[in-house]
Design a protein around this motif. Structure first.
Motif, PDB file in Angstrom:
ATOM      1  N   MET A   1       0.821  -1.044  -0.058  1.00 39.00           N
ATOM      2  CA  MET A   1       0.161   0.200   0.071  1.00 39.00           C
ATOM      3  C   MET A   1       0.787   1.362  -0.042  1.00 39.00           C
ATOM      4  N   TYR A   2       1.944   1.132   0.767  1.00 37.30           N
ATOM      5  CA  TYR A   2       2.829   2.313   0.970  1.00 37.30           C
ATOM      6  C   TYR A   2       3.494   2.745  -0.371  1.00 37.30           C
ATOM      7  N   ASN A   3       3.917   1.443  -1.108  1.00 37.44           N
ATOM      8  CA  ASN A   3       4.521   1.611  -2.309  1.00 37.44           C
ATOM      9  C   ASN A   3       3.510   2.486  -3.554  1.00 37.44           C
ATOM     10  N   ASN A   4       2.326   1.866  -3.434  1.00 37.33           N
ATOM     11  CA  ASN A   4       1.298   2.327  -4.534  1.00 37.33           C
ATOM     12  C   ASN A   4       1.120   3.978  -4.127  1.00 37.33           C
ATOM     13  N   LEU A   5       1.111   4.269  -2.738  1.00 38.71           N
ATOM     14  CA  LEU A   5       1.019   5.681  -2.505  1.00 38.71           C
ATOM     15  C   LEU A   5       2.232   6.576  -2.930  1.00 38.71           C
ATOM     16  N   MET A   6       3.432   6.036  -2.859  1.00 40.95           N
ATOM     17  CA  MET A   6       4.564   6.719  -3.457  1.00 40.95           C
ATOM     18  C   MET A   6       4.597   6.794  -4.785  1.00 40.95           C
ATOM     19  N   ILE A  10       4.209  10.301  -6.819  1.00 42.30           N
ATOM     20  CA  ILE A  10       5.530  10.702  -7.935  1.00 42.30           C
ATOM     21  C   ILE A  10       4.833  10.824  -9.366  1.00 42.30           C
ATOM     22  N   LYS A  11       3.530  10.029  -9.541  1.00 42.42           N
ATOM     23  CA  LYS A  11       2.803  10.352 -11.118  1.00 42.42           C
ATOM     24  C   LYS A  11       2.415  11.607 -11.010  1.00 42.42           C
ATOM     25  N   ARG A  12       1.652  11.986  -9.913  1.00 40.70           N
ATOM     26  CA  ARG A  12       1.256  13.354  -9.685  1.00 40.70           C
ATOM     27  C   ARG A  12       1.989  14.587  -9.975  1.00 40.70           C
ATOM     28  N   LEU A  13       3.341  14.351  -9.173  1.00 43.95           N
ATOM     29  CA  LEU A  13       4.193  15.193  -9.446  1.00 43.95           C
ATOM     30  C   LEU A  13       4.623  15.496 -10.810  1.00 43.95           C
ATOM     31  N   ILE A  14       4.792  14.388 -11.416  1.00 50.02           N
ATOM     32  CA  ILE A  14       5.268  14.437 -13.043  1.00 50.02           C
ATOM     33  C   ILE A  14       4.569  14.899 -13.587  1.00 50.02           C
ATOM     34  N   ASN A  15       2.968  14.701 -13.739  1.00 49.10           N
ATOM     35  CA  ASN A  15       1.940  15.391 -14.356  1.00 49.10           C
ATOM     36  C   ASN A  15       1.852  16.835 -14.041  1.00 49.10           C
TER      37      ASN A  15
END
Length: 354
Positions: A1-6, A10-15
């Motif tokens: 779960m923690y990995n999916n959150l990270m 990261i995807k949100r920051l890249i976008n």
């Protein structure tokens, strides 16, 4: 779960970065040309600084050179990098527009990294903590003000120069001095993001202007704004503009323009004033029409910004099939110098790849 959150963060920051700051490399070709020209000037300054200090060092300490090895390495590096950067900037003048952002920025990266490296060298080799960190921030500030480059490259260079200094900054200036330096570094990175955001907005406005400013090159050359032919005061002004459109964003110096407009043997003493009047005429006419950043003059070099104009020639080069069908074997027909492009255009129209 923690990995999916990270991963999601990261995807949100890249976008987020893509939306606000990301610019396609081809749209930055004009900025790369400006970087190339600025790099030529900076490389000359570096050469004068490095080679001049080498001569002074040798003149003052030629009897005990071994004691000044570190200084010779320091100034010798400036000299070598400046020579390489100058010739690289000269060689990359006419690279294709799609490769411009990569190749034309090379001399900037050379001088920028040299400045960062010199700051670190000054900090450790000469044990001058204050001079080292000051020269680091000055190098970064000058690069930020003069050049256009990715915030990621800015951050990488900043961290590469600043992080090794952190332990000694703490020892020399205490926690307050270290935190002040960190604050300056963070502010500079934020400024690099702001600058890239402004640049993206500027390019968006240019694309809107591109719909109104049109250069037609198949047949006779015509420059239009809002579907009206732009009328210059001087008869050779359209030819000057046409040649710069043909050069597709590459800089052209005074000597080349004189040769194109007035013949191979035109001398600057006689025709230089005429050329200056043409340049003034173009600037004045475009200014009255409120056309922004189309005609650019830097360091006695002149060019147009292809991103500010809609042009059939540029669409042809980009492989637009519809535009390629409109080519009938005529290109800026009223100008003899344009004939050299016909063979290339005809071969390209037949599907030949280059």
């Amino acid at each position: 779960m923690y990995n999916n959150l990270m991963i999601n963060i990261i995807k949100r920051l890249i976008n987020f970065y893509r939306v606000l700051y990301s610019i396609p490399p081809v749209d930055l070709a004009d900025s790369a040309e400006t970087n190339r020209l600025h790099s030529k000037v900076v490389s000359i300054v570096f050469f004068i600084f490095g080679f001049g200090d080498l001569i002074v060092l040798f003149a003052l300490h030629h009897n005990n050179l071994s004691e000044y090895v570190l200084s010779f390495v320091y100034f010798g590096t400036f000299t070598l990098v400046s020579i390489c950067a100058f010739f690289t900037a000269t060689k990359t003048k006419n690279v294709p527009r799609e490769k411009a952002y990569l190749l034309k920025n090379i001399p900037f990266y050379m001088t920028f990294l040299c400045g960062i490296g010199a700051s670190v060298y000054n900090f450790f080799a000469f044990s001058q903590a204050y001079n080292g960190v000051l020269s680091l921030f000055l190098t970064i500030l000058i690069a930020l003000c003069v050049f256009s480059f990715s915030p990621f490259i800015f951050l990488a260079a900043l961290l590469a120069g600043f992080c090794p200094m952190i332990p000694d900054l703490y020892r020399n200036f205490g926690l307050t001095g270290l935190m002040d330096s960190v604050l300056v570094a963070v502010i500079m990175f934020c400024l690099s993001l702001y600058k890239r955001r402004v640049e993206k907005r500027y390019l968006t406005l240019l694309k809107k202007q591109q719909k109104s400013l049109v250069a037609k090159t198949f047949g006779n050359f015509t420059l239009l704004y809002d579907d009206k032919v732009i009328k210059f005061s001087r008869t050779k002004s359209p030819e000057l503009a046409a040649y710069l459109v043909y050069k597709n964003g590459s800089s052209v110096n005074t000597k080349e323009l004189l040769s194109v407009l007035y013949g191979d043997y035109a001398d600057s003493a006689r025709y230089g004033a005429s050329l200056r009047l043409l340049i003034s005429d173009i600037k004045h006419t475009l200014s009255e029409l409120e056309i922004q950043d189309f005609f650019i003059a830097e360091y006695n070099n002149f060019r147009i910004n292809p991103g500010a104009v809609k042009c059939d020639y540029y669409d042809f080069l980009a492989g637009d099939a519809k535009i390629m069908k409109t080519f009938t074997g005529e290109f800026m027909s009223q100008y003899s110098w344009a004939e050299e492009a016909l063979d290339f255009l005809e071969r390209r129209a037949c599907g030949e790849k280059f």
